[in-house]
Design an enzyme around this catalytic site. Structure first.
Site, short mmCIF file in Angstrom:
data_model
loop_
_atom_site.label_atom_id
_atom_site.label_comp_id
_atom_site.label_asym_id
_atom_site.label_seq_id
_atom_site.Cartn_x
_atom_site.Cartn_y
_atom_site.Cartn_z
N ASP A 76 0.65 -1.61 -0.05
CA ASP A 76 -0.27 0.14 -0.21
C ASP A 76 0.87 1.01 0.15
OD1 ASP A 76 -2.05 1.37 0.35
OD2 ASP A 76 -1.87 1.69 2.54
N SER A 77 -0.03 2.23 -0.22
CA SER A 77 0.76 3.85 -0.22
C SER A 77 1.24 3.95 1.77
CB SER A 77 0.32 4.71 -0.38
OG SER A 77 -0.34 5.29 -0.04
N TYR B 230 -0.48 8.11 -2.58
CA TYR B 230 -0.52 7.96 -4.23
C TYR B 230 -2.44 8.79 -4.56
CZ TYR B 230 2.24 3.92 -3.71
OH TYR B 230 3.51 3.13 -3.88
N GLY B 231 -3.11 8.46 -3.69
CA GLY B 231 -4.40 8.94 -4.43
C GLY B 231 -4.28 10.61 -4.92
N CYS C 148 -4.14 -1.62 -1.59
CA CYS C 148 -4.59 -0.52 -1.89
C CYS C 148 -5.80 0.58 -3.10
CB CYS C 148 -3.03 0.62 -2.44
SG CYS C 148 -3.10 2.26 -2.85
N ASN C 149 -6.77 0.73 -3.14
CA ASN C 149 -7.79 1.10 -3.72
C ASN C 149 -7.20 1.86 -5.02
OD1 ASN C 149 -10.87 -0.09 -2.90
ND2 ASN C 149 -8.97 0.86 -1.28
N GLU D 128 -2.73 8.96 7.98
CA GLU D 128 -1.61 8.74 8.64
C GLU D 128 -0.40 9.76 9.44
OE1 GLU D 128 1.03 7.27 6.07
OE2 GLU D 128 -0.62 6.09 5.12
N CYS E 261 -10.92 2.79 -0.18
CA CYS E 261 -9.48 3.48 0.17
C CYS E 261 -8.80 2.81 1.78
CB CYS E 261 -9.47 5.09 0.35
SG CYS E 261 -7.89 5.25 1.28
N THR E 262 -8.19 1.91 1.96
CA THR E 262 -7.89 1.31 2.47
C THR E 262 -7.30 1.46 3.99
OG1 THR E 262 -5.91 0.93 1.86
CG2 THR E 262 -6.90 -1.33 1.21
N HIS E 263 -7.64 2.99 3.84
CA HIS E 263 -6.85 3.56 4.54
C HIS E 263 -8.63 3.72 5.67
CE1 HIS E 263 -2.83 4.39 3.15
NE2 HIS E 263 -2.46 5.21 4.48
#
Ligand code: DGL
Length: 268
Positions: free
Chosen positions: A10-11, A42-43, A74-75, A153, A185-187
């Site tokens: 993932d990012s 990344y988004g 990561c989407n 983050e 979004c995986t976050h």
């Protein structure tokens, strides 16, 4: 072959939601996770740039860590790089978008569904295609949520600031009267409490992490790649940014399996 690790990336910290689900479902599998915190987010980056990062990390997982499968946790990377990865990689590649879309259409009762994600994911149209591919008769409303990832983050998953942002960014999906909302979004599962408070108790929040873990297990079974190890797997966590920060926040988010993190260097 079956004793090799599952590689995932993932990012940053978001893919740890998928790692948690994989560890819980397949505790005996070895896992190598790369969080590309040195180059996140990344988004908001152009698709070509994210695709380049994804291909580079996937090759590193295969060449340097002998990964038997790649999970794009990561989407954003799934939306822009999955097709290229499938063409290029010598091992099975799994992503998070189609499993999430399948869970979403199963969760709705009023047929109004929503997806929230990064600007990159929403503007790629990947969820519109994935929901259409399920064949379900639903109306989909998408909303980009720039800023959410930065809160995660920083480890700031509650409080007034994130709540004010959530009120503003979630307005389109609230207005559309969705009763199921995919955290695309995986976050975002780390912001589930805030998102749930804004959306109200009648909206089901769907995370792709569990469904992705089931898809990974099925892919490993189909390719005869399930580990026959009876001991708990080894879990290796790497970051391209500050490794002690990654280990500290990562442990808070994932749990005790993330005991330490090592440096991953792009281009190696
Ligand atoms: N976790 C990522 C996703 O699922 C992206 C976060 C970011 O780097 O912008 O889209």
């Amino acid at each position: 072959m079956a004793h090799r690790p599952i590689g995932m990336f993932d990012s940053g910290f978001g893919g740890l939601t998928v790692a948690r689900a994989l560890i819980d479902l397949m505790p005996n599998e070895d896992l190598v996770y790369v969080g590309d915190t040195g180059r996140y987010p990344y988004g908001s980056k152009p698709a070509d740039e994210v695709r380049g990062y994804a291909i580079q990390i996937a090759w590193s997982l295969v060449r340097d860590f002998d990964a038997k499968a790649i999970v794009v946790a990561c989407n954003t990377a799934s939306a822009v790089a999955y097709d290229a990865l499938v063409k290029e990689m010598p091992v099975p590649v799994l992503e998070v978008i189609n499993p999430g879309a399948r869970s979403l259409v199963q969760a709705t009762r009023n047929k109004n569904v929503g997806v929230i994600g990064t600007v990159g994911t929403v503007s790629s149209g990947a969820y519109v295609r994935a929901v259409a591919a399920t064949g379900a008769d639903v109306a989909l409303t998408s909303a980009a949520c720039p800023g959410f990832v930065e809160f995660v983050e920083r480890g700031q998953t509650t409080g007034d600031e994130v709540m004010v942002l959530a009120e503003r960014l979630l307005a389109p999906v609230r207005t559309a009267n969705v009763d199921a909302l995919l955290l695309g979004c995986t976050h975002y599962p780390y912001l589930a409490r805030v998102i749930s408070e804004v959306m109200g108790p009648n909206v089901v929040l769907v995370s792709s992490a569990d469904e992705t873990a089931f898809a990974v297990r099925k892919a490993l079974i189909d390719a005869d790649l399930v580990s026959h190890e009876t001991n708990r797997g080894e879990h290796t966590f790497l970051s391209s940014g500050d490794v002690s920060w990654f280990a500290d926040l990562g442990r808070r988010l994932l749990g005790p399996e993330l005991s330490d993190a090592k440096l991953w260097t792009p281009g190696k």
